[in-house]
Design a protein around this motif. Sequence first.
Motif, short mmCIF file in Angstrom:
data_model
loop_
_atom_site.label_atom_id
_atom_site.label_comp_id
_atom_site.label_asym_id
_atom_site.label_seq_id
_atom_site.Cartn_x
_atom_site.Cartn_y
_atom_site.Cartn_z
N THR A 46 0.86 -1.18 0.00
CA THR A 46 0.00 0.00 0.00
C THR A 46 0.89 1.23 0.00
OG1 THR A 46 -1.77 -1.11 1.20
CG2 THR A 46 -1.77 1.29 1.28
N CYS A 47 0.68 2.10 -0.96
CA CYS A 47 1.43 3.34 -1.04
C CYS A 47 1.08 4.22 0.16
CB CYS A 47 1.09 4.07 -2.34
SG CYS A 47 1.86 5.69 -2.49
N GLN A 48 2.10 4.70 0.88
CA GLN A 48 1.83 5.51 2.06
C GLN A 48 1.11 6.81 1.71
OE1 GLN A 48 5.83 4.91 4.22
NE2 GLN A 48 4.28 5.15 5.80
N PHE A 49 1.45 7.41 0.58
CA PHE A 49 0.74 8.63 0.19
C PHE A 49 -0.75 8.35 0.00
CE2 PHE A 49 -1.12 11.50 -2.89
CZ PHE A 49 -0.85 12.74 -2.31
N ASP A 50 -1.07 7.25 -0.66
CA ASP A 50 -2.48 6.90 -0.88
C ASP A 50 -3.19 6.61 0.44
OD1 ASP A 50 -2.03 7.18 -3.61
OD2 ASP A 50 -1.70 5.04 -3.92
N ALA A 51 -2.50 5.93 1.35
CA ALA A 51 -3.10 5.66 2.67
C ALA A 51 -3.34 6.96 3.42
CB ALA A 51 -2.20 4.73 3.47
N SER A 53 -3.83 9.93 2.06
CA SER A 53 -4.93 10.62 1.38
C SER A 53 -6.27 10.02 1.78
CB SER A 53 -4.76 10.52 -0.14
OG SER A 53 -3.61 11.21 -0.55
N ASP A 54 -6.35 8.70 1.86
CA ASP A 54 -7.59 8.05 2.29
C ASP A 54 -7.97 8.47 3.70
OD1 ASP A 54 -7.67 6.76 -0.16
OD2 ASP A 54 -6.98 4.82 0.64
N TYR A 55 -6.98 8.57 4.59
CA TYR A 55 -7.21 8.99 5.98
C TYR A 55 -7.79 10.41 6.02
CZ TYR A 55 -6.04 10.08 10.89
OH TYR A 55 -6.08 10.45 12.21
N VAL A 56 -7.18 11.31 5.25
CA VAL A 56 -7.64 12.71 5.22
C VAL A 56 -9.07 12.77 4.66
CG1 VAL A 56 -7.29 14.95 4.10
CG2 VAL A 56 -5.37 13.76 5.17
N ASN A 57 -9.32 12.06 3.58
CA ASN A 57 -10.67 12.06 2.99
C ASN A 57 -11.71 11.52 3.96
OD1 ASN A 57 -9.70 13.14 0.59
ND2 ASN A 57 -9.40 11.15 -0.35
N ALA A 59 -11.47 11.49 7.26
CA ALA A 59 -11.60 12.46 8.35
C ALA A 59 -12.48 13.63 7.93
CB ALA A 59 -10.22 12.97 8.77
N GLU A 60 -12.30 14.10 6.72
CA GLU A 60 -13.11 15.23 6.25
C GLU A 60 -14.57 14.83 6.07
OE1 GLU A 60 -10.81 16.61 2.89
OE2 GLU A 60 -9.48 17.76 4.21
N ARG A 61 -14.80 13.57 5.74
CA ARG A 61 -16.17 13.08 5.56
C ARG A 61 -16.86 12.86 6.91
NH1 ARG A 61 -14.75 8.98 2.90
NH2 ARG A 61 -15.30 7.34 4.33
N LEU A 62 -16.11 12.36 7.91
CA LEU A 62 -16.71 11.95 9.17
C LEU A 62 -16.46 12.92 10.33
CD1 LEU A 62 -15.93 8.14 8.97
CD2 LEU A 62 -18.04 9.32 8.33
N GLY A 63 -15.62 13.91 10.11
CA GLY A 63 -15.33 14.88 11.17
C GLY A 63 -13.90 14.78 11.65
N PRO A 64 -13.05 15.77 11.28
CA PRO A 64 -11.63 15.72 11.62
C PRO A 64 -11.35 15.62 13.12
CG PRO A 64 -12.10 17.60 10.18
CD PRO A 64 -13.40 16.93 10.49
N GLU A 65 -12.28 16.08 13.94
CA GLU A 65 -12.04 16.04 15.39
C GLU A 65 -11.91 14.61 15.92
OE1 GLU A 65 -16.36 15.86 14.57
OE2 GLU A 65 -14.78 17.23 13.90
N LYS A 66 -12.38 13.63 15.16
CA LYS A 66 -12.27 12.22 15.55
C LYS A 66 -10.96 11.59 15.08
CE LYS A 66 -17.24 11.75 14.98
NZ LYS A 66 -18.24 11.32 14.02
N TYR A 67 -10.14 12.35 14.38
CA TYR A 67 -8.92 11.84 13.77
C TYR A 67 -7.72 12.63 14.29
CZ TYR A 67 -12.00 9.24 10.74
OH TYR A 67 -12.96 8.37 10.27
N PRO A 68 -7.03 12.10 15.31
CA PRO A 68 -5.96 12.87 15.96
C PRO A 68 -4.81 13.26 15.04
CG PRO A 68 -6.01 10.60 16.77
CD PRO A 68 -7.22 10.78 15.91
N THR A 73 -1.38 14.86 8.92
CA THR A 73 -1.46 14.09 7.69
C THR A 73 -1.81 14.98 6.51
OG1 THR A 73 -2.20 12.19 9.00
CG2 THR A 73 -2.48 12.03 6.62
N ARG A 74 -2.75 15.88 6.71
CA ARG A 74 -3.13 16.80 5.63
C ARG A 74 -1.94 17.68 5.22
NH1 ARG A 74 -8.43 20.37 4.57
NH2 ARG A 74 -7.46 21.63 2.98
N GLU A 75 -1.23 18.23 6.22
CA GLU A 75 -0.07 19.06 5.92
C GLU A 75 1.01 18.25 5.20
OE1 GLU A 75 1.02 20.74 9.72
OE2 GLU A 75 -0.81 21.97 9.77
N THR A 76 1.15 17.00 5.56
CA THR A 76 2.15 16.12 4.93
C THR A 76 1.84 15.91 3.46
OG1 THR A 76 2.67 15.01 7.00
CG2 THR A 76 3.16 13.80 4.97
#
Length: 142
Positions: A46-51, A53-57, A59-68, A73-76
């Motif tokens: 699994t490409c780390q960049f893709d992983a 990106s999936d995490y950020v997407n 988090a944005e869909r479900l609420g970033p406050e639940k994703y420490p 990750t977004r800045e990265t």
Amino acid sequence: MANSDTWLFQIRITVSPEAAAILRGDPQCMHPALRDVLRRHDASLTCQFDAFSDYVNEAERLGPEKYPLYQWTRETIENPEKKARYLRSFTVYVDGDEVYPREIADLLQTELSALAGAAGIERVVKFDSNPANNPQPPKREA
């Protein structure tokens, strides 16, 4: 205190830009020896960049406050230098798991290291799950 036998491990590989493009675009076209090693261990990449990106997407869909790690990750992935590095970094999953026992990690590390150069692999690194050896999520403020 737990000893090192209780930790799980993960293998990550860094590949050439050309190999990364193949692995991200059409993994079936990967180097045959790499495909054989992965198949033998029921492993996938699994490409780390893709992983990230999936995490950020997610988090944005479900609420970033639940994703420490959302902000980090977004800045990265938005940093061109880091993006280029993470596009070439792949995590080895075994049986769908991102961490696994030492014996499996040691075998993978040995077999993947033997392919360095020929399969576009530039670096093979083994990480453990010991929190003392790995960056931890930033503390969330109440």
